[in-house]
Motif scaffolding. Structure first.
Motif, mmCIF file in Angstrom:
data_model
loop_
_atom_site.group_PDB
_atom_site.id
_atom_site.type_symbol
_atom_site.label_atom_id
_atom_site.label_comp_id
_atom_site.label_asym_id
_atom_site.label_seq_id
_atom_site.Cartn_x
_atom_site.Cartn_y
_atom_site.Cartn_z
ATOM 1 N N MET A 1 4.334 6.371 0.971
ATOM 2 C CA MET A 1 3.094 5.696 0.630
ATOM 3 C C MET A 1 3.254 4.202 0.879
ATOM 4 S SD MET A 1 0.992 8.066 -0.371
ATOM 5 C CE MET A 1 -0.301 7.210 -1.230
ATOM 6 N N THR A 2 2.205 3.624 1.430
ATOM 7 C CA THR A 2 2.220 2.193 1.729
ATOM 8 C C THR A 2 1.155 1.489 0.894
ATOM 9 O OG1 THR A 2 0.553 2.314 3.475
ATOM 10 C CG2 THR A 2 2.849 2.734 4.135
ATOM 11 N N GLN A 3 1.184 0.167 0.946
ATOM 12 C CA GLN A 3 0.168 -0.615 0.257
ATOM 13 C C GLN A 3 -1.213 -0.280 0.836
ATOM 14 O OE1 GLN A 3 0.737 -4.841 0.549
ATOM 15 N NE2 GLN A 3 -0.832 -5.284 -0.948
ATOM 16 N N ALA A 4 -1.272 -0.050 2.141
ATOM 17 C CA ALA A 4 -2.536 0.323 2.782
ATOM 18 C C ALA A 4 -3.044 1.657 2.237
ATOM 19 C CB ALA A 4 -2.371 0.393 4.299
ATOM 20 N N ASP A 5 -2.148 2.602 2.017
ATOM 21 C CA ASP A 5 -2.541 3.905 1.471
ATOM 22 C C ASP A 5 -3.210 3.733 0.116
ATOM 23 O OD1 ASP A 5 -1.329 5.036 3.712
ATOM 24 O OD2 ASP A 5 0.494 5.577 2.633
ATOM 25 N N ASP A 6 -2.589 2.941 -0.735
ATOM 26 C CA ASP A 6 -3.159 2.694 -2.058
ATOM 27 C C ASP A 6 -4.527 2.035 -1.935
ATOM 28 O OD1 ASP A 6 -0.913 3.770 -3.256
ATOM 29 O OD2 ASP A 6 -0.034 1.834 -3.775
#
Length: 79
Positions: A1-6
């Motif tokens: 999971m990435t910051q973009a996913d969140d």
């Protein structure tokens, strides 16, 4: 999971809309191409559904992740 996913999951959850990578890009700091790639990963993890060609919505599993009920490590192990 990435910051973009969140960020994508939060945007989908907050809007309660079905959105495209283009619309998500306009509302985040990420390119449409990058978000398209990440949406595929989120779909593989069961966090978003593709409801039509290029249109996505958050799933109950995605909402559970945002609510802290699912651990990111568990998602990566399953995808």
């Amino acid at each position: 999971m990435t910051q973009a996913d969140d960020r994508v999951l939060e945007t989908l959850a907050d809007s309660d809309l079905i959105l495209s990578p283009r619309i998500l890009s306009a509302n985040t700091d990420y390119s449409r191409h990058y978000l398209s790639t990440r949406l595929g990963k989120l779909r593989d993890a069961g966090l978003v559904d593709r409801v039509d060609d290029g249109l996505y919505r958050i799933t109950d599993r995605g909402l559970a992740y945002l609510g802290g009920e699912l651990d990111a490590k568990d998602l990566e192990d399953n995808s």
